[in-house]
Design a protein around this motif. Sequence first.
Motif, PDB file in Angstrom:
ATOM      1  N   THR A  20       0.827  -1.207   0.000  1.00 37.52           N
ATOM      2  CA  THR A  20       0.000   0.000   0.000  1.00 37.52           C
ATOM      3  C   THR A  20       0.862   1.258   0.000  1.00 37.52           C
ATOM      4  OG1 THR A  20      -0.152  -0.079   2.427  1.00 37.52           O
ATOM      5  CG2 THR A  20      -1.918  -1.148   1.177  1.00 37.52           C
ATOM      6  N   ALA A  21       2.070   1.184   0.571  1.00 40.46           N
ATOM      7  CA  ALA A  21       2.955   2.350   0.545  1.00 40.46           C
ATOM      8  C   ALA A  21       3.336   2.708  -0.889  1.00 40.46           C
ATOM      9  CB  ALA A  21       4.200   2.085   1.390  1.00 40.46           C
ATOM     10  N   LEU A  22       3.570   1.707  -1.707  1.00 37.73           N
ATOM     11  CA  LEU A  22       3.876   1.970  -3.113  1.00 37.73           C
ATOM     12  C   LEU A  22       2.680   2.611  -3.817  1.00 37.73           C
ATOM     13  CD1 LEU A  22       5.765  -1.332  -4.038  1.00 37.73           C
ATOM     14  CD2 LEU A  22       6.754   0.947  -3.725  1.00 37.73           C
ATOM     15  N   CYS A  23       1.484   2.085  -3.545  1.00 38.74           N
ATOM     16  CA  CYS A  23       0.280   2.660  -4.153  1.00 38.74           C
ATOM     17  C   CYS A  23       0.063   4.099  -3.688  1.00 38.74           C
ATOM     18  CB  CYS A  23      -0.928   1.797  -3.821  1.00 38.74           C
ATOM     19  SG  CYS A  23      -0.849   0.109  -4.463  1.00 38.74           S
ATOM     20  N   GLU A  24       0.287   4.334  -2.404  1.00 41.15           N
ATOM     21  CA  GLU A  24       0.078   5.684  -1.878  1.00 41.15           C
ATOM     22  C   GLU A  24       1.131   6.649  -2.404  1.00 41.15           C
ATOM     23  OE1 GLU A  24       0.196   4.622   2.166  1.00 41.15           O
ATOM     24  OE2 GLU A  24      -1.798   3.687   2.144  1.00 41.15           O
ATOM     25  N   LEU A  25       2.350   6.159  -2.633  1.00 36.34           N
ATOM     26  CA  LEU A  25       3.383   7.018  -3.214  1.00 36.34           C
ATOM     27  C   LEU A  25       2.960   7.465  -4.612  1.00 36.34           C
ATOM     28  CD1 LEU A  25       6.172   8.311  -3.139  1.00 36.34           C
ATOM     29  CD2 LEU A  25       7.114   6.127  -3.958  1.00 36.34           C
ATOM     30  N   VAL A  26       2.443   6.541  -5.399  1.00 32.66           N
ATOM     31  CA  VAL A  26       1.955   6.897  -6.742  1.00 32.66           C
ATOM     32  C   VAL A  26       0.788   7.878  -6.628  1.00 32.66           C
ATOM     33  CG1 VAL A  26       0.890   5.987  -8.831  1.00 32.66           C
ATOM     34  CG2 VAL A  26       2.732   4.712  -7.715  1.00 32.66           C
ATOM     35  N   PHE A  27      -0.114   7.621  -5.688  1.00 33.64           N
ATOM     36  CA  PHE A  27      -1.267   8.516  -5.501  1.00 33.64           C
ATOM     37  C   PHE A  27      -0.824   9.932  -5.148  1.00 33.64           C
ATOM     38  CE2 PHE A  27      -4.035  10.502  -2.315  1.00 33.64           C
ATOM     39  CZ  PHE A  27      -5.207  10.671  -3.047  1.00 33.64           C
ATOM     40  N   LEU A  28       0.141  10.054  -4.242  1.00 33.54           N
ATOM     41  CA  LEU A  28       0.611  11.383  -3.830  1.00 33.54           C
ATOM     42  C   LEU A  28       1.312  12.112  -4.973  1.00 33.54           C
ATOM     43  CD1 LEU A  28       1.932  10.534  -0.249  1.00 33.54           C
ATOM     44  CD2 LEU A  28      -0.112  11.854  -0.812  1.00 33.54           C
ATOM     45  N   LEU A  29       2.108  11.387  -5.756  1.00 33.06           N
ATOM     46  CA  LEU A  29       2.806  12.030  -6.871  1.00 33.06           C
ATOM     47  C   LEU A  29       1.821  12.498  -7.944  1.00 33.06           C
ATOM     48  CD1 LEU A  29       5.884   9.644  -7.252  1.00 33.06           C
ATOM     49  CD2 LEU A  29       5.825  11.929  -6.240  1.00 33.06           C
ATOM     50  N   VAL A  30       0.800  11.691  -8.209  1.00 33.94           N
ATOM     51  CA  VAL A  30      -0.164  12.054  -9.248  1.00 33.94           C
ATOM     52  C   VAL A  30      -1.041  13.215  -8.810  1.00 33.94           C
ATOM     53  CG1 VAL A  30      -2.159  11.219 -10.563  1.00 33.94           C
ATOM     54  CG2 VAL A  30      -0.146   9.764 -10.293  1.00 33.94           C
TER      55      VAL A  30
END
Length: 366
Positions: A20-30
């Motif tokens: 989920t940290a990887l998914c949230e990192l993508v979410f924050l960058l986008v």
Amino acid sequence: MRLAVEGLRLLGAVTLGALTALCELVFLLVTLPFQANPNVVASARRLARLEARRLRLDAAGLTALTGGDLRASLYLAARVPLGLLGGMVITLLAYGAGAAVLIVVLWGQGLPFDGMLPSLPLAAYAFVAGCVLLFLDLSGVVGVHALERMLIVRMLGPDRTRALERRIAELAESRAGIVAAVDSERRRIERDLHDGLQQRLVALSMLIGRSKRNRPELLEQAHQEAQEALAELREVAWRVYPSGLDSLGLDEALAGVAERSDVPVKVTCQLRRRPPMAVETAAYFVVSEAVTNAAKHAAASLITVEVHEEDDQVVVRVRDDGCGGARAAGGGLSGLARRVAALDGTFELTSPPGGPTSITAVLPCG
């Protein structure tokens, strides 16, 4: 077995946290240019709720998940490095476990160790080193999980200062309620003594005086008045404090309430151990007042009393099949609610028109 299950659950939670940290990192960058957008804020809160569920925390206690600020997004940004750290720890654990299995397999075949150290010292060294590394890795898993729980509570939980202020206000309100309840109870006792017992004693005195004038037939009437006065005196004394509660316990004291009631009362008291005296007294008065109200105002034909334990709490539930319509703001019931609140308990009244009426009090024993 229980420790093994808990360990596997912990490993699963940290592994899922890394993903989920990887998914949230993508979410924050986008979504970085659109952090103030209400849809982005709502999505960040949903992700934070998923993290709370993963960490087995009650999302209702995380006050930041109900507002419209950016605290949820800030939390996601803060936990991404922690989640990735957990992923590294899990990767090292998987690598070490795989290497250990490979060494055992190759050792069994005798392939890589010809001409090297004697097998026994080498095996002892590998075993000790593997245990130390396994301990450090598992400690890292536990530490990452604990840090994640601390982080979400610290960033999304209620402000400690506000929580303390709210608690102080609740204590002040409950203290004022207790004083009001005590004063109300004293006034009720005074009315009972003045309107009931005092009148009977006056009548008894008059009957005895008249019987002195050669009217012995009045002595029987005086005796009856004396018996009724004694019965009322006992009732008033039990309203002040049930003395039998100390020696007999809650079960027997509630049986006494059932015996004195004009309406049939069915009592079920299932307690594994005797609760603290304050809890026992509050439970008794909840039942006594509820039974009295049902008998006087509800036109009930049956009252059911249930007392049992749930998670170090005493749950008291009184139901009647009367006409309903009871109000929590009534004098007796409001006093009960304040008495229960003084013990950090909860008081709930359900009484729709036409009935039935249900009163539930939950009293913590801690």
